[in-house]
Design a protein around this motif. Structure first.
Motif, PDB file in Angstrom:
ATOM      1  N   ALA A  19      44.322   7.436 -35.327  1.00 43.14           N
ATOM      2  CA  ALA A  19      44.015   7.097 -36.757  1.00 43.14           C
ATOM      3  C   ALA A  19      43.793   5.537 -36.847  1.00 43.14           C
ATOM      4  CB  ALA A  19      45.230   7.460 -37.627  1.00 43.14           C
ATOM      5  N   MET A  20      44.738   4.690 -36.384  1.00 43.31           N
ATOM      6  CA  MET A  20      44.683   3.400 -36.247  1.00 43.31           C
ATOM      7  C   MET A  20      43.129   2.851 -35.792  1.00 43.31           C
ATOM      8  SD  MET A  20      45.573   0.491 -37.492  1.00 43.31           S
ATOM      9  CE  MET A  20      47.139   0.676 -38.184  1.00 43.31           C
ATOM     10  N   ALA A  21      42.963   3.262 -34.732  1.00 46.53           N
ATOM     11  CA  ALA A  21      41.593   3.064 -34.080  1.00 46.53           C
ATOM     12  C   ALA A  21      40.521   3.567 -34.887  1.00 46.53           C
ATOM     13  CB  ALA A  21      41.249   3.685 -32.659  1.00 46.53           C
ATOM     14  N   ALA A  22      40.552   4.737 -35.552  1.00 46.85           N
ATOM     15  CA  ALA A  22      39.429   5.181 -36.481  1.00 46.85           C
ATOM     16  C   ALA A  22      39.248   4.169 -37.689  1.00 46.85           C
ATOM     17  CB  ALA A  22      39.805   6.562 -37.031  1.00 46.85           C
ATOM     18  N   SER A  23      40.753   4.093 -38.228  1.00 47.51           N
ATOM     19  CA  SER A  23      40.737   2.948 -39.366  1.00 47.51           C
ATOM     20  C   SER A  23      40.003   1.629 -38.982  1.00 47.51           C
ATOM     21  CB  SER A  23      42.157   2.754 -39.820  1.00 47.51           C
ATOM     22  OG  SER A  23      42.203   1.958 -40.976  1.00 47.51           O
ATOM     23  N   SER A  24      40.326   1.164 -37.817  1.00 41.57           N
ATOM     24  CA  SER A  24      39.692  -0.115 -37.507  1.00 41.57           C
ATOM     25  C   SER A  24      38.326   0.043 -37.156  1.00 41.57           C
ATOM     26  CB  SER A  24      40.514  -0.631 -36.321  1.00 41.57           C
ATOM     27  OG  SER A  24      42.100  -0.861 -36.771  1.00 41.57           O
ATOM     28  N   GLY A  25      37.756   1.201 -36.808  1.00 43.11           N
ATOM     29  CA  GLY A  25      36.313   1.085 -36.474  1.00 43.11           C
ATOM     30  C   GLY A  25      35.857   1.111 -37.776  1.00 43.11           C
ATOM     31  N   ASP A  26      36.346   1.927 -38.741  1.00 42.77           N
ATOM     32  CA  ASP A  26      35.612   2.065 -40.270  1.00 42.77           C
ATOM     33  C   ASP A  26      35.493   0.757 -40.793  1.00 42.77           C
ATOM     34  OD1 ASP A  26      35.516   4.788 -39.616  1.00 42.77           O
ATOM     35  OD2 ASP A  26      37.111   5.187 -40.979  1.00 42.77           O
ATOM     36  N   ARG A  27      36.515  -0.121 -40.509  1.00 41.17           N
ATOM     37  CA  ARG A  27      36.488  -1.248 -41.097  1.00 41.17           C
ATOM     38  C   ARG A  27      35.641  -2.339 -40.532  1.00 41.17           C
ATOM     39  NH1 ARG A  27      40.736  -3.876 -44.137  1.00 41.17           N
ATOM     40  NH2 ARG A  27      41.986  -2.192 -43.795  1.00 41.17           N
ATOM     41  N   GLN A  28      35.540  -2.208 -39.204  1.00 36.73           N
ATOM     42  CA  GLN A  28      34.585  -3.040 -38.422  1.00 36.73           C
ATOM     43  C   GLN A  28      32.875  -2.314 -38.817  1.00 36.73           C
ATOM     44  OE1 GLN A  28      36.296  -2.287 -34.603  1.00 36.73           O
ATOM     45  NE2 GLN A  28      35.464  -4.219 -34.262  1.00 36.73           N
ATOM     46  N   ASP A  29      32.780  -1.237 -39.125  1.00 36.06           N
ATOM     47  CA  ASP A  29      31.530  -0.805 -39.547  1.00 36.06           C
ATOM     48  C   ASP A  29      31.065  -1.254 -40.788  1.00 36.06           C
ATOM     49  OD1 ASP A  29      31.028   0.592 -37.122  1.00 36.06           O
ATOM     50  OD2 ASP A  29      31.878   2.728 -38.012  1.00 36.06           O
ATOM     51  N   LEU A  54      41.949  -2.842 -30.591  1.00 35.43           N
ATOM     52  CA  LEU A  54      42.106  -2.745 -29.197  1.00 35.43           C
ATOM     53  C   LEU A  54      43.540  -2.865 -28.523  1.00 35.43           C
ATOM     54  CD1 LEU A  54      40.911  -3.196 -26.227  1.00 35.43           C
ATOM     55  CD2 LEU A  54      40.826  -5.552 -26.497  1.00 35.43           C
ATOM     56  N   LEU A  55      44.388  -3.639 -29.231  1.00 35.97           N
ATOM     57  CA  LEU A  55      45.806  -3.744 -29.059  1.00 35.97           C
ATOM     58  C   LEU A  55      46.550  -2.514 -29.166  1.00 35.97           C
ATOM     59  CD1 LEU A  55      48.136  -5.614 -28.222  1.00 35.97           C
ATOM     60  CD2 LEU A  55      48.763  -5.802 -30.525  1.00 35.97           C
ATOM     61  N   VAL A  56      46.231  -1.705 -30.337  1.00 33.13           N
ATOM     62  CA  VAL A  56      46.671  -0.529 -30.558  1.00 33.13           C
ATOM     63  C   VAL A  56      46.417   0.525 -29.618  1.00 33.13           C
ATOM     64  CG1 VAL A  56      46.997   1.283 -32.174  1.00 33.13           C
ATOM     65  CG2 VAL A  56      47.188  -1.041 -33.092  1.00 33.13           C
ATOM     66  N   LEU A  57      45.037   0.594 -29.292  1.00 37.37           N
ATOM     67  CA  LEU A  57      44.633   1.575 -28.251  1.00 37.37           C
ATOM     68  C   LEU A  57      45.480   1.415 -26.744  1.00 37.37           C
ATOM     69  CD1 LEU A  57      41.036   1.992 -28.882  1.00 37.37           C
ATOM     70  CD2 LEU A  57      42.660   3.729 -29.151  1.00 37.37           C
TER      71      LEU A  57
END
Length: 444
Positions: A54-64, A419-422
């Motif tokens: 969920a955190m990776a997806a949220s960060s990915g959405d933010r990066q997009d 990256l850190l959370v993953l």
């Protein structure tokens, strides 16, 4: 005998028998210690995967979203701003050129041609960044594309008549300037307001913390704490090193992501205030300066510089100076404040030179007033206006660089958190498996 033999034979399995028996088998499995340990381990692994995912997806959405802003929204807004400025510059150059050299039409002047070329390119770039052809933004672009040739035609007619000494040239240039001020520039201003407001709204959305992803990390940490105390009580052993390590790792991930989100939440509005809003203000100021210049020159073209024209000019100068003072108070670096001070000094010089020009007009010395308005005197009207316009253009360029740097830094921060959370989530999963394995081996 036949019936009894049939009854004692092997029981026929129904097609749904495995499905019916599965809950019973699972209940028997978890009633054993190895089964319960396995289920708890699977639940913890799933919780960590869900939280990290969920955190990776949220960060990915933010990066997009940041990538969309950097590569699409912000360039469209800049193109609209460039269109807005270039149209105003073209009008100011056309009206000024009408006085400086009657033997040349506006389309033979390099600044005028450059301004129109810039406007044409900006229209194309802005239209390429708009996805919805039925949107208001696209309607504004089509309106500008439709009316700009008419404006150019009026300016050309004004120059042709002026070159032949016909007084009708003044009427043409007045009509062209009115068309620019009342139709083209308002359309360009609305287009810029809409595109820049979209960038600001996207920035504000990106400053909101990812509460759902943070709650997932918090839930995973709580589950790990409960699981390790349960395991210690169940096995009458000390706390599992694997579970404890996983708890520490997920706590670090939670603290890192939480601090990053709260910092973005707290500093984000300040970043918006320090990047997008100054850029909007400076753009509006430059347009206001160009409009004041056009009004100033038109008063000479019409040979009738009235009190209304003078009051309008004075009000604009006061408004520009007040907004520059506000920007200076909000500026971060000394370099920005110095440039704003230079712009304010150029504005004051222009206002003083303008007052002298108006005095010449009212004394009937029209030729001297024209020379003062379009001459190359260092403290004259033209040089002061040019210095002010250059200062504002430089400030706009610096503000845009700050905006893009801010967006790039935000994207890099989101990437680091992701990256850190993953990594910490994967390490926590390995620690959970390692913490469960010794207990299961005791029953094998």
């Amino acid at each position: 005998m036949d019936e009894e033999a049939a009854t004692d034979g092997p029981r026929r399995l129904h097609i749904f028998t495995p499905l019916v028996e599965a809950p019973k088998r699972f209940a028997r499995f978890i009633s054993t210690t190895p089964g319960l340990l396995s289920v708890v381990s699977v639940i913890l692994v799933a919780a960590i995967l869900a939280a990290g995912g969920a955190m990776a997806a949220s960060s990915g959405d933010r990066q997009d979203e940041l990538s969309t802003m950097v590569n699409r929204s912000e360039p469209v807004s800049f193109s609209a701003q460039e269109l807005y400025n270039s149209l105003s510059v073209a009008d100011a150059v056309a009206t000024t050129g009408f006085l400086t050299d009657p033997s040349r039409t506006a389309d033979t002047r390099d600044p005028y041609r450059r301004a129109l070329d810039t406007a044409s390119r900006a229209v194309v770039r802005a239209s390429n960044g708009i996805d919805d052809p039925s949107s208001r933004e696209m309607s504004l672009i089509l309106e500008i594309q439709e009316k700009l040739p008419s404006y150019v035609s009026l300016v050309t007619e004004a120059g042709a008549n002026n070159r032949q000494g016909f007084p009708l040239g003044a009427a043409y240039i007045t009509q062209a300037s009115s068309m620019m001020q009342e139709e083209l520039l308002p359309a360009a201003a609305e287009l810029y307001d809409r595109t820049s407001s979209s960038v600001v709204a996207q920035q504000h959305r990106l400053t909101r913390p990812s509460w759902f992803a943070l709650s997932g990390l918090l839930a995973a940490v709580l589950m790990l704490i409960v699981a390790q105390f349960w395991l210690a009580a169940w096995s009458n052993r000390r706390i599992s090193v694997g579970y404890a390590t996983a708890t520490v790792l997920m706590s670090v991930a939670l603290v890192w992501a939480g601090v990053s989100s709260l910092s973005t939440w707290h500093e984000g509005p300040r970043g918006v205030t320090g990047t997008s809003l100054p850029l909007q203000t400076l753009t509006s100021l430059r347009i206001e300066v160009q409009q004041a210049r056009s009004t100033e020159v038109l008063g000479l073209v019409q040979r009738d510089y009235t009190s209304d024209n003078q009051n309008s000019f004075s009000d604009r100068v006061a408004s520009i100076d007040a907004q520059l003072e506000q920007l200076r108070g909000a500026a971060d670096g000394q370099d920005g404040r110095t440039r704003i001070d230079e712009a304010r000094e150029a504005l004051r010089t222009w206002d003083s030179a303008h007052a002298q020009m108006v005095s010449m007009v009212r004394q009937g010395d029209y030729s001297a007033a024209v020379r003062a308005t379009v001459g190359d005197d260092d403290n004259g009207v033209s040089e002061s206006f040019t210095a002010l316009d250059n200062d504002l253009e430089s400030l706009i360029g610096n503000s845009r660089e700050q905006l893009r740097d801010y967006l790039a830094d935000a994207g890099a921060a989101a990437s680091r958190v992701n990256l850190l959370v993953l990594v910490l989530s994967l390490l926590s999963i390995l620690c959970v498996i390692q913490g469960t394995r010794p207990r299961l081996q005791e029953y094998l």
